[in-house]
Design a protein around this motif. Structure first.
Motif, PDB file in Angstrom:
ATOM      1  N   LEU A  52      29.196  30.713 153.309  1.00 13.63           N
ATOM      2  CA  LEU A  52      29.581  31.919 154.013  1.00 13.63           C
ATOM      3  C   LEU A  52      29.998  33.040 153.060  1.00 13.63           C
TER       4      LEU A  52
ATOM      5  N   LYS B 172      29.433  36.934 153.226  1.00 14.45           N
ATOM      6  CA  LYS B 172      30.570  37.857 153.239  1.00 14.45           C
ATOM      7  C   LYS B 172      30.484  38.868 152.101  1.00 14.45           C
TER       8      LYS B 172
ATOM      9  N   ILE C 193      28.713  35.855 160.916  1.00 14.32           N
ATOM     10  CA  ILE C 193      29.900  35.281 160.270  1.00 14.32           C
ATOM     11  C   ILE C 193      30.919  34.870 161.338  1.00 14.32           C
TER      12      ILE C 193
ATOM     13  N   GLU D   9      32.008  30.988 162.036  1.00 13.01           N
ATOM     14  CA  GLU D   9      33.392  30.571 161.782  1.00 13.01           C
ATOM     15  C   GLU D   9      33.993  29.911 163.021  1.00 13.01           C
TER      16      GLU D   9
END
Lengths: 357, 424
Positions: free
Chosen positions: A93, A97, A186, A190
């Motif tokens: 991730l 990010k 994202i 998550e």
């Protein structure tokens, strides 16, 4: 696909003589001017890593962007393998990010097709979609059991998504190509992992079908998944048709692959080749009919190869008969062998020592 | 500080006029060879396979194809942070400007380039031979003999020795004398035009002889060093080496590749020949085709019959067309029902339907009898031959031709026909 994927990831399966499956998606990315590509691999990644050892073949060796290969790593927070598609994205991730690009294209490496992802992105923006799924309508009667089945309304919004259902409601399948905003992805990933869910299709696409605006983008161009022996065989044989060859090889944009610097194919006296694809570095002394011969294959004297696929670097001794088979790469077939697939395609996997000249 | 033990300087500026129309638009090192290669691929691949990663390529005559082929050297792994391949064309200077006037003059004009790498040795190569050679072994020989200059040499039959520069040596292979194309050769060691120089010796010889017009290695620099008492050695090479300077030797060298076990083997694992390939897809062979004793490049579609030929990449050969003993370069299109015998068809040519090449009896070529010989028909690059024409032996056609350019759709043996006009 078990026998063939024992050796390598499906994305690394050789396709159409000179290519590997992942070349198609990577070329599509490159031709769509997607300059930053992460490849998530886990299962039998050896051949794939070798194939991706340099990113220059697909023009990814850039200062802006580049080709990143992510295999699972053990960190202080995590010592799992990729537990599913969503988890594989979650474990990387930080890559998402730290990127600044607004959109993400998620695609798999096991399909043979040409697609300009910008068209999908335009559609995605146009529809104000949360997720866009590339779909293809299969002809009536075609086997859809390996795929996700989508049902769309008139506006192409997906109302129902079934993963590999026993009875398919429609014959529109998901190609496993998605466009999604990076921040949205994202956020979803998550949340998904927090709930200990790890699969992108089941835990995001299907769970959010009613909540998020998920749209289908229909393609009617050539698209084939190669993840079963039957489809793998058929996809390769498709390239014996001139329209398929012209579509992939003679029309813009091109498909790129790692360059192997092999000499031209050589036809010695006694060779008899009909309706076949022959890749470079191959030497032919026998008969080849309705077959796809990959790179650096040696076909001995008086051999007959019919309706078969011979993968890279196979040595076939004299007087051998091979029919309806897929011969695994780097194999050595002794002289006077006989292999014939009856009904189904037979996978030939001999583990003979190569006679070293 | 940048330091390379040995760098190579590759002379690639020559026209190679004995290749006739093949080199009218491209320098000889850029001429296609062996299906998918160009002649310069052989020395370039030899360099990288010998561990030489710094190569200056001196270009002058028609360099476009050469430049685009070499690029930044990716196919040969010569894209390096330090060194790699550099194309060196002649350039304008503040005091004077001149073309490269001779082999050594070209090297002289690039002393600054060589100086950058601070080399101990400089290897001088030419870009027009087909061979595989480990220059590192030659360097070992050079060092073992404590030589100043080592010249690669190859034993040739005495009858042929008068075509070459001949080296006369003592039993330690130390060169005692030279003969340029001698009538009665005293030795059969022919110079291959491959030299290793100690850098200081080379630099000194180039600067001292800078004023010599047409400064040449064979004629001036080597004899000068010999007179100066430099230690010159002959390194005997016994592998395959072919000068493809004439159309017939070019044709022959290509044909040698299709033998069952060719003397020059491209299929060896440990000495690969690299090239820039613009074609990846496999070749397709149709149900009605026949292919025997031929090599065929990537992306080619064959619907006809091919015997004893070298066929390049991205070529289409139509149905019922028969090709024998011919060389077809990349991107050529050949129609249906053609008969093509002993032809060389250069890149990007288009041959119509029902064309016959190599018909009739041989006759001496009327314009260039020394170039277009051995019964070979040559078609220049980007040429177009209309449907149904017949062309004889020892003839040459170039340009976008139409049916009205031929009398009775026929061009006899020994004719040369160049149609000027717009490029296709």
């Amino acid at each position: 696909m078990k026998e063939l994927s024992q050796k390598r990831a499906i994305a690394a399966m050789p396709v159409a003589g000179n290519f590997r499956a992942i070349d198609f998606v990577l070329s599509n990315m490159s031709n769509s001017h997607v300059s930053k590509v992460g490849v998530l691999t886990q299962y039998n990644a050896g051949s794939l890593n070798e194939h991706l050892s340099s990113s220059k073949w697909w023009d990814f060796g850039r200062k802006q962007g580049g080709l990143y290969v992510f295999t699972p790593t053990v960190t202080t927070e995590n010592n799992f393998w990729y537990r599913g598609t969503a988890d594989s994205i979650y474990q990387n991730l930080d890559f998402l990010k730290n990127s600044h690009e607004p959109y993400v294209i998620i695609a798999s490496g096991d399909a043979v097709y040409k697609l300009d992802y910008n068209k999908v992105l335009e559609y995605h923006i146009d529809k104000k979609a949360d997720i866009t799924v590339v779909c293809k309508e299969f002809p009536e009667g075609e086997d859809t059991e390996r795929f996700g089945i989508v049902k769309m309304n008139e506006d192409c919004r997906i109302e129902n998504f079934d993963e590999k259902p026993m009875v398919a409601k429609t014959n529109t399948i998901s190609c496993g190509i998605y466009v999604i905003r990076r921040r949205q992805l994202i956020e979803l990933i998550e949340k998904c992992i927090e709930e200990e869910r790890y699969d992108f299709v089941r835990d995001i696409l299907i769970r959010y079908t009613d909540v998020k605006k998920i749209y289908g983008y229909k393609i009617d161009s050539y698209w084939r998944n190669i993840a079963s022996v039957k489809d793998y065989f058929r996809t390769n044989m498709d390239f014996l048709q001139s329209d398929v060859r012209d579509y992939f090889f003679k029309s813009y944009p091109e498909i790129y692959s790692k360059v192997d610097d092999l000499p031209p194919a050589k036809y010695n006296v006694g060779s008899n080749v009909r309706n076949s694809l022959i890749a470079s570095g191959t030497i032919i002394n026998g008969t080849v009919e309705d077959s796809v011969i990959f790179k650096k294959v040696f076909v001995g004297n008086n051999c007959t190869i019919k309706n078969s696929i011979i993968l890279n670097d196979v040595y076939i001794g004299d007087n051998t008969h091979i029919e309806n088979c897929i011969v695994e790469s780097r194999d050595t077939i002794r002289a006077n062998s006989y292999f014939k697939g009856e009904g189904d395609i037979k996978i030939v996997l001999e583990k003979n020592e190569r006679y070293v000249f | 500080m940048i330091k390379k033990e040995m760098i190579a300087m590759l002379l690639a500026g020559g026209q190679g006029s004995r290749l006739g129309i093949l080199t009218s638009k491209v320098a000889k090192p850029a001429v296609a060879f062996g299906g998918k290669y160009r002649i310069i691929d052989f020395p370039l691949s030899n360099c990288i396979n010998s561990g030489i990663d710094t190569v200056g390529v001196l270009t002058q005559y028609q360099p476009l194809r050469l430049n685009t082929h070499i690029g930044i050297g990716i196919p040969w792994d010569l894209d390096r942070n330090v060194g790699g391949v550099t194309v060196l064309p002649p350039y304008e200077k503040s005091t004077n400007s001149e073309w490269y006037t001779g082999t050594a003059n070209a090297i002289y004009q690039n002393i600054d380039y060589m100086e950058m790498f601070n080399p101990d040795y400089v290897l001088i190569l030419s870009g027009d031979h087909i061979y595989k050679m480990d220059y590192e072994v030659m360097l070992d020989f050079h060092k073992a003999n404590n030589a100043d200059i080592t010249i690669a040499a190859m034993p040739v039959p005495y009858e042929e020795a008068r075509r070459f520069g001949i080296l006369i040596t003592d039993e330690d292979r130390k060169i005692t004398d030279f003969e340029e194309k001698p009538e009665n050769p005293r030795s059969n060691l022919a110079s291959m035009g491959i030299y290793i120089f100690n850098w200081e010796i080379l630099k000194d010889a180039l600067i001292k002889n800078a004023e010599q017009p047409g400064l040449d290695f064979g004629k001036h620099v080597i004899p000068y060093c010999h007179r100066n008492g430099n230690r010159e050695f002959a390194y005997e090479f016994n592998g395959y080496w072919k000068d493809v300077g004439t159309l017939s030797s070019y044709w022959e060298a290509n044909m040698e590749l299709i033998d069952i076990i060719p003397e020059f083997n491209l299929y060896e694992e440990y000495w690969k020949i690299y090239t820039k390939s613009n074609a990846l897809p496999p070749q397709y062979v149709s149900r009605d085709s026949v292919i025997e004793k031929s090599i065929i490049g990537e992306g080619t579609n064959i619907f006809g019959k091919v015997y004893n030929s070298v066929i390049g990449c991205n070529i289409t050969i139509g149905e019922n067309t028969v090709i024998r003993d011919s060389i077809i370069m990349n991107d050529v299109e050949i129609g249906q029902n053609c008969t093509i015998e002993k032809a060389i068809i250069a890149e990007n040519a288009v041959i119509g339907n029902g064309v016959t090449l190599g018909a009739g009896e041989e006759a001496e070529n009327e314009t260039d009898p020394t170039i277009y010989t051995h019964g070979i028909v040559t078609v220049g690059e980007n040429s177009v031959l209309p449907d149904g024409i017949t062309i004889g032996k020892n003839s040459m056609v170039s340009g976008v031709t139409e049916e009205s350019d031929y009398r009775d759709k026929y061009l006899g043996s020994g004719k040369t026909f160049v149609k000027a006009g717009d490029e296709r």
